[in-house]
Design a protein around this motif. Structure first.
Motif, PDB file in Angstrom:
ATOM      1  N   UNK A   1       0.803  -1.233   0.000  1.00 27.70           N
ATOM      2  CA  UNK A   1       0.000   0.000   0.000  1.00 27.70           C
ATOM      3  C   UNK A   1       0.830   1.275   0.000  1.00 27.70           C
ATOM      4  N   UNK A   2       1.989   1.255   0.628  1.00 29.25           N
ATOM      5  CA  UNK A   2       2.810   2.466   0.650  1.00 29.25           C
ATOM      6  C   UNK A   2       3.401   2.755  -0.728  1.00 29.25           C
ATOM      7  N   UNK A   3       3.784   1.713  -1.444  1.00 24.08           N
ATOM      8  CA  UNK A   3       4.268   1.914  -2.814  1.00 24.08           C
ATOM      9  C   UNK A   3       3.149   2.481  -3.681  1.00 24.08           C
ATOM     10  N   UNK A   4       1.945   1.943  -3.546  1.00 19.54           N
ATOM     11  CA  UNK A   4       0.832   2.413  -4.373  1.00 19.54           C
ATOM     12  C   UNK A   4       0.484   3.864  -4.053  1.00 19.54           C
ATOM     13  N   UNK A   5       0.530   4.233  -2.784  1.00 19.41           N
ATOM     14  CA  UNK A   5       0.266   5.628  -2.412  1.00 19.41           C
ATOM     15  C   UNK A   5       1.350   6.547  -2.971  1.00 19.41           C
ATOM     16  N   UNK A   6       2.571   6.082  -2.927  1.00 21.28           N
ATOM     17  CA  UNK A   6       3.698   6.835  -3.493  1.00 21.28           C
ATOM     18  C   UNK A   6       3.504   7.048  -4.991  1.00 21.28           C
ATOM     19  N   UNK A   7       3.120   5.999  -5.700  1.00 26.59           N
ATOM     20  CA  UNK A   7       2.925   6.129  -7.143  1.00 26.59           C
ATOM     21  C   UNK A   7       1.780   7.086  -7.470  1.00 26.59           C
ATOM     22  N   UNK A   8       0.771   7.132  -6.629  1.00 28.86           N
ATOM     23  CA  UNK A   8      -0.296   8.112  -6.842  1.00 28.86           C
ATOM     24  C   UNK A   8       0.253   9.534  -6.671  1.00 28.86           C
ATOM     25  N   UNK A   9       1.141   9.733  -5.714  1.00 27.35           N
ATOM     26  CA  UNK A   9       1.763  11.054  -5.549  1.00 27.35           C
ATOM     27  C   UNK A   9       2.591  11.406  -6.781  1.00 27.35           C
ATOM     28  N   UNK A  10       3.312  10.433  -7.285  1.00 29.57           N
ATOM     29  CA  UNK A  10       4.096  10.658  -8.494  1.00 29.57           C
ATOM     30  C   UNK A  10       3.176  11.038  -9.654  1.00 29.57           C
ATOM     31  N   UNK A  11       2.069  10.321  -9.793  1.00 31.84           N
ATOM     32  CA  UNK A  11       1.134  10.581 -10.877  1.00 31.84           C
ATOM     33  C   UNK A  11       0.509  11.952 -10.825  1.00 31.84           C
ATOM     34  N   UNK A  12       0.531  12.597  -9.653  1.00 31.67           N
ATOM     35  CA  UNK A  12      -0.004  13.952  -9.516  1.00 31.67           C
ATOM     36  C   UNK A  12       0.995  15.026  -9.950  1.00 31.67           C
ATOM     37  N   UNK A  13       2.218  14.637 -10.226  1.00 30.66           N
ATOM     38  CA  UNK A  13       3.245  15.617 -10.590  1.00 30.66           C
ATOM     39  C   UNK A  13       3.076  16.032 -12.054  1.00 30.66           C
ATOM     40  N   UNK A  14       2.901  17.314 -12.330  1.00 33.79           N
ATOM     41  CA  UNK A  14       2.728  17.755 -13.717  1.00 33.79           C
ATOM     42  C   UNK A  14       3.886  17.335 -14.629  1.00 33.79           C
ATOM     43  N   UNK A  15       5.111  17.364 -14.115  1.00 34.20           N
ATOM     44  CA  UNK A  15       6.262  17.004 -14.945  1.00 34.20           C
ATOM     45  C   UNK A  15       6.222  15.532 -15.330  1.00 34.20           C
ATOM     46  N   UNK A  16       5.776  14.679 -14.413  1.00 37.50           N
ATOM     47  CA  UNK A  16       5.668  13.253 -14.748  1.00 37.50           C
ATOM     48  C   UNK A  16       4.606  13.051 -15.821  1.00 37.50           C
ATOM     49  N   UNK A  17       3.462  13.669 -15.647  1.00 36.68           N
ATOM     50  CA  UNK A  17       2.388  13.515 -16.624  1.00 36.68           C
ATOM     51  C   UNK A  17       2.826  14.030 -18.002  1.00 36.68           C
ATOM     52  N   UNK A  18       3.534  15.157 -18.009  1.00 36.08           N
ATOM     53  CA  UNK A  18       4.010  15.716 -19.266  1.00 36.08           C
ATOM     54  C   UNK A  18       5.029  14.792 -19.927  1.00 36.08           C
ATOM     55  N   UNK A  19       5.944  14.251 -19.147  1.00 39.15           N
ATOM     56  CA  UNK A  19       6.967  13.353 -19.687  1.00 39.15           C
ATOM     57  C   UNK A  19       6.346  12.105 -20.294  1.00 39.15           C
ATOM     58  N   UNK A  20       5.364  11.542 -19.629  1.00 37.46           N
ATOM     59  CA  UNK A  20       4.743  10.321 -20.143  1.00 37.46           C
ATOM     60  C   UNK A  20       3.925  10.609 -21.392  1.00 37.46           C
ATOM     61  N   UNK A  21       3.271  11.761 -21.441  1.00 31.29           N
ATOM     62  CA  UNK A  21       2.523  12.125 -22.649  1.00 31.29           C
ATOM     63  C   UNK A  21       3.461  12.289 -23.832  1.00 31.29           C
ATOM     64  N   UNK A  22       4.598  12.917 -23.602  1.00 26.49           N
ATOM     65  CA  UNK A  22       5.537  13.164 -24.691  1.00 26.49           C
ATOM     66  C   UNK A  22       6.296  11.895 -25.089  1.00 26.49           C
ATOM     67  N   UNK A  23       6.704  11.113 -24.091  1.00 25.65           N
ATOM     68  CA  UNK A  23       7.537   9.956 -24.380  1.00 25.65           C
ATOM     69  C   UNK A  23       6.763   8.749 -24.873  1.00 25.65           C
ATOM     70  N   UNK A  24       5.630   8.482 -24.246  1.00 26.44           N
ATOM     71  CA  UNK A  24       4.821   7.309 -24.594  1.00 26.44           C
ATOM     72  C   UNK A  24       3.347   7.707 -24.633  1.00 26.44           C
TER      73      UNK A  24
END
Length: 213
Positions: free
Chosen positions: A182-205
């Motif tokens: 559960x802690x890993x999953x909560x962490x990944x949700x925090x990562x998914x909220x980062x605009x830079x991560x979302x932008x990188x994934x949209x551009x890269x894949x």
């Protein structure tokens, strides 16, 4: 300007994400895997003898290996961002987790992936030992994220950009269940909220939904 040679659905997403977090200008050169072998195209081997991504070009420099590229970008363009210095109380934790992805997590996932494809008996000693090592590694990440918001501590750093691929996109090649963590999953949700991560994934894949749960 940096050119990032990005192989779709690969560890090179780390470099795209890092540049997005730092707000660095870059040119993104997409490469596509062979549809049958899933290996890199010849164009990457023309850049570097190993023919693997990521590869960056910065002026006359051609550099491979995601860890080396991360260190290079942070040292040359980071301006002290996304790193913790030796005077920071979490400096050692930052170093440990920065190198943990390529030192422990990604290698054990790769070994498990290869062994799964061999269709070995469930009680094969090598398979059992390798699965046990994966459990040990994931439990360590889970324990860390149970006491820290990010891997190095309370702040997001390059240690996170190095690690998230192994917990997300790597599951395209080697599916594993994060329900027990559960802690890993909560962490990944925090990562998914980062605009830079979302932008990188949209551009890269752009055709891939990030595997954040």
């Amino acid at each position: 300007m940096l050119t990032i040679h990005h192989l779709g659905i690969s560890q090179s997403e780390r470099i795209v994400w890092l540049c997005e977090e730092l707000g660095l200008p870059y040119t993104l050169q997409h490469h596509t895997r062979d549809a049958v072998t899933m290996l890199s195209p010849p164009a990457l081997k023309a850049l570097h003898p190993l023919g693997a991504a990521p590869v960056i070009v910065d002026g006359d420099l051609v550099l491979a290996e995601s860890g080396a590229i991360v260190d290079y970008i942070l040292a040359k363009y980071g301006g002290g961002r996304l790193v913790l210095g030796p005077d920071h109380p979490d400096f050692a934790q930052y170093l440990y987790w920065l190198h943990f992805a390529n030192g422990n997590l990604q290698p054990v996932l790769g070994r498990n992936m290869v062994l799964r494809r061999l269709n070995l008996a469930a009680d094969n000693p090598t398979l059992v030992a390798t699965r046990g090592r994966l459990d040990l590694v994931l439990n360590l990440v889970e324990a860390r994220l149970g006491v820290a918001e990010y891997l190095a501590g309370s702040v997001f750093t390059a240690a996170d950009t190095m690690t998230v691929f192994s917990l997300t996109t790597m599951r395209t090649f080697f599916p594993f269940d994060l329900a027990p963590y559960p802690h890993i999953r909560a962490y990944l949700r925090r990562i998914g909220d980062r605009p830079a991560y979302r932008s990188a994934m949209r551009k890269g894949d752009p055709g891939m939904e990030p595997m954040l749960d």
